[in-house]
Write an enzyme that holds these catalytic residues in place. Structure first.
Site, PDB file in Angstrom:
ATOM      1  CG  ASP A 200     -12.918  -8.618   1.806  1.00 17.69           C
ATOM      2  OD1 ASP A 200     -12.764  -7.670   1.011  1.00 17.69           O
ATOM      3  OD2 ASP A 200     -12.493  -8.597   2.989  1.00 17.69           O
TER       4      ASP A 200
ATOM      5  CD  GLU B  28      -2.752  -1.420   2.398  1.00 15.32           C
ATOM      6  OE1 GLU B  28      -2.690  -0.573   3.297  1.00 15.32           O
ATOM      7  OE2 GLU B  28      -3.491  -2.423   2.454  1.00 15.32           O
TER       8      GLU B  28
ATOM      9  CG  HIS C 141      -9.965  -5.476   0.706  1.00 14.97           C
ATOM     10  ND1 HIS C 141     -10.258  -6.591   1.466  1.00 14.97           N
ATOM     11  CD2 HIS C 141      -8.630  -5.272   0.853  1.00 14.97           C
ATOM     12  CE1 HIS C 141      -9.155  -7.029   2.050  1.00 14.97           C
ATOM     13  NE2 HIS C 141      -8.148  -6.251   1.688  1.00 14.97           N
TER      14      HIS C 141
ATOM     15  CG  ASN D  80      -0.849  -6.826  -1.461  1.00 14.80           C
ATOM     16  OD1 ASN D  80      -1.500  -7.329  -2.364  1.00 14.80           O
ATOM     17  ND2 ASN D  80      -1.274  -6.764  -0.200  1.00 14.80           N
TER      18      ASN D  80
ATOM     19  CD  GLU E  88      -4.779  -7.759   1.593  1.00 15.44           C
ATOM     20  OE1 GLU E  88      -5.632  -6.999   2.086  1.00 15.44           O
ATOM     21  OE2 GLU E  88      -3.556  -7.559   1.694  1.00 15.44           O
TER      22      GLU E  88
END
Ligand code: 9MR
Length: 638
Positions: free
Chosen positions: A261, A153, A230, A194, A259
């Site tokens: 979701d 990030e 996300h 990432n 990741e």
């Protein structure tokens, strides 16, 4: 009609219909079949305390990311005081369950202790390098840990570098430094950058793209880009995800969904569940469509333990299992996307049109028919061609087929059925009858082929090969027919080998081969060979032996792979058959006993424990009479 045979696009065609993958197999089984991983983030507390959590984590996924346990605050809370209990717990669980671990994360602005944030530039750079060397170094020789998020990030939404303490103290050079330190600590690990909100093509993902491109041109070891994903049902799906993954792949890096979701606002409804499931499907499909995409990690699996409600009050239900560990529509979505897109298709294709015969010669004919359509979801896969006694004599992936090896001056009545990707068969087309022409004067049969040997025996297939025949009658060798012990033709081949598929597990098959020439003359029957398919994996375990090397007087079988079914076990026994005259001269990683032609291999003291879906291997060496080319077969696990 016995002489009728098929000529297909593939050299070694089989007329046994392949069975579709088990629709209820675990996600990891389907992912592995597609060459991808399906992963989950794991939290240490439920992993220690909840059997249901452990069972799903072990059974469904073949890749693990520690949700928090490898972060700086967990691994080095105070300067040079390392604690790896949580990290080791995750890695040990993954090792026990034959899963790979993605290390997350080395250099991040969150979950990094205050003592790091206040350091001078010189000391911060030293602390970073030392942290990376220690954490990556700890697992450098551990084959379970294969990759790392080196920096996490580092961008703002507008594509500028995030104004973190790292950037503000060290400038953007900390990124290249971190990658170089990680490479030095583990030359074999795959090193990733990432981020979130980089799934579509936008300012942030383009900044990432430019950075990765620039770093690689400077030989900074960036191997991989992670797209956190996300997502939320309140926003549109990033429909350019696949295109975005592909542009990164074109830089030469691996890409991965790290990741995933998909959160929902308010309470669940079936409409929101359906939309969520579609997002999961789309993400998995995008990864499947991009060769360089290694797999998809979901950020946890149960709504019981998700970061979402803590961070976005009023939102949640982002994962694929509910609070009670029941599978949600999003689970089915992931499953079906991985399962080749052939979910629960029970609708047969439409019946094909009546075939017409053309180009009829003394030994062949071309059939063509009006194509079928398929609405069941799995799509039209091809057609089977049958003779008047209902024996399948050819297959085709298009709406025509050229039959070869027919007998001269003979009437043939044939019909066609369509087949979809799930194995559903249409009704029978109308039959057509045609008569081959008078043909040549070749009445000399080819020589009898050699005894077939069976290899690559699995629970559903085997490869047969044999010494080729010769033909001196003038029409030339056209191919071979393979028969079972009751004389039914079960396959044809244009070469001296064939891969049989669609066999039943744990079943002995006795087969022989006849050669066929262009005029339809058949050779004598070869000697028969008997092989036994392996045990399959439903609930129990399965075993497959691979010949590593062989020579006149012997061979080595390595590995015999023992793959566990869905329940954990503490021991296993594999039996297999030695052809007569063969004897075991050595073995490793198992304890072998021989009784007659049957060999029983039991686990060694150290490899009996197999978690759900886990596998282990053993091997052995055999002596055999010179000139004998047969090998051990019939691997069955119990
Ligand atoms: O899921 C993680 C949650 O348990 C932690 O409290 C949180 C702390 O920042 O981090 C969460 O995981 C994040 C991941 O490490 C990096 N990308 C965003 C994830 C969700 O916030």
């Amino acid at each position: 009609m016995a002489a009728a045979a098929c000529a297909l696009a593939s050299a070694a065609a089989t007329v046994l219909v392949a069975t579709p993958a088990s629709a209820d197999a675990a996600l990891r089984v389907h992912a592995q079949a597609r060459g991808k991983f399906i992963g989950t983030a794991l939290a240490t507390s439920p992993l220690a305390n909840e059997t249901a959590y452990r069972n799903i984590a072990a059974g469904e996924f073949n890749q693990i990311t520690a949700e928090n346990a490898m972060k700086w605050s967990d691994t080095e809370p105070n300067d040079n005081q390392y604690t790896f209990s949580g990290a080791d717990q995750i890695v040990n669980f993954a090792t026990a369950n034959n899963q790979q671990v993605h290390g997350h994360t080395l250099v991040w602005h969150n979950q990094t202790p205050g003592w790091v944030q206040g350091l001078s530039a010189t000391n911060m750079r030293a602390a970073m390098n030392e942290h990376i060397a220690t954490v990556v170094g700890r697992y450098a020789n551990n084959p379970t840990v294969v990759s790392w998020d080196v920096v996490n990030e580092v961008f703002e939404e507008n594509g500028s570098f995030r104004s973190s303490f790292w950037y503000n103290t060290l400038g953007s050079g900390f990124i290249a430094d971190a990658f170089r330190a990680a490479r030095a600590a583990d030359p074999d690990a795959r090193l990733c950058i990432n981020d979130y909100n980089v799934e579509g093509i936008n300012a942030k993902s383009t900044a990432m793209y430019n950075l990765v491109s620039q770093l690689r041109s400077q030989n900074v070891p960036v191997d991989c880009v992670g797209f956190q994903s996300h997502l939320s049902t309140q926003y549109g799906f990033p429909n350019d995800l696949q295109q975005n993954l592909q542009r990164f792949a074109n830089l030469g890096v691996q890409v991965r969904i790290t990741e995933l979701d998909v959160r929902i606002q308010g309470s669940r409804t079936s409409a929101k569940d359906t939309q969520q499931a579609t997002y999961y499907t789309n993400v998995v499909n995008a990864c499947l469509a991009v060769t360089a995409c290694a797999g998809v990690t979901i950020w946890g699996f149960t709504d019981k333990y998700s970061w979402v409600p803590d961070t976005f009050p009023g939102e949640g239900f982002a994962l694929i299992y509910d609070n009670n560990y029941s599978q949600k529509p999003s689970y089915t979505a992931v499953h079906n996307a991985l399962d080749n897109g052939t979910p629960n298709d029970t609708t047969a294709p439409s019946t094909p049109g009546a075939p017409t015969a053309s180009s009829v010669t003394s030994s062949g004919a071309t059939l063509s028919w009006t194509a079928s359509t398929d609405t069941g979801g799995s799509g039209l896969a091809g057609y089977n061609v049958y003779n008047s006694s209902g024996t399948q004599i050819a297959t085709s992936t298009t709406n025509s087929v050229t039959l070869t090896g027919l007998s001269a001056n003979t009437a043939y009545t044939v019909y066609v059925r369509a087949r979809d990707g799930a194995g559903n068969l249409s009704g029978n087309s109308t039959s057509v009858t045609f008569t081959t022409t008078g043909g040549s004067s070749d009445t000399t049969a080819p020589t009898t082929p050699g005894t077939p040997t069976a290899s690559s025996i699995t629970s559903s297939g085997a490869t047969l090969s044999w010494t080729a025949s010769t033909d001196s009658g003038g029409s030339g060798l056209a191919g071979y027919n393979v028969y079972n012990s009751s004389g039914t033709q079960i396959a044809t081949s244009t070469t001296n080998s064939v891969a049989l598929t669609g066999l039943s597990a744990n079943t002995a098959y006795t087969v022989y081969v006849r050669a066929r020439d262009g005029a339809g003359n058949l050779s004598g029957n070869s000697t028969s060979v008997t092989f036994t398919t392996t045990g399959g994996s439903s609930g129990g375990c399965s075993a497959t032996g691979t010949i590593q090397t062989q020579w006149g007087g012997g061979y080595v079988v390595q590995p015999v792979t023992v793959t566990n079914g869905s329940s954990s076990r503490t021991s296993w026994t594999v039996t297999f058959t030695l052809p007569s005259g063969h004897s075991i001269v050595g073995s490793w990683n198992a304890v072998l006993t021989v009784s007659g032609n049957t060999v029983t291999a039991r686990n060694a003291a150290y490899n009996g424990n197999l978690g759900s879906g886990a596998s282990t291997t053993f091997g052995f060496q055999v002596a055999r009479p010179t000139g004998d080319t047969s090998t051990a077969s019939g691997y069955t696990c119990a």
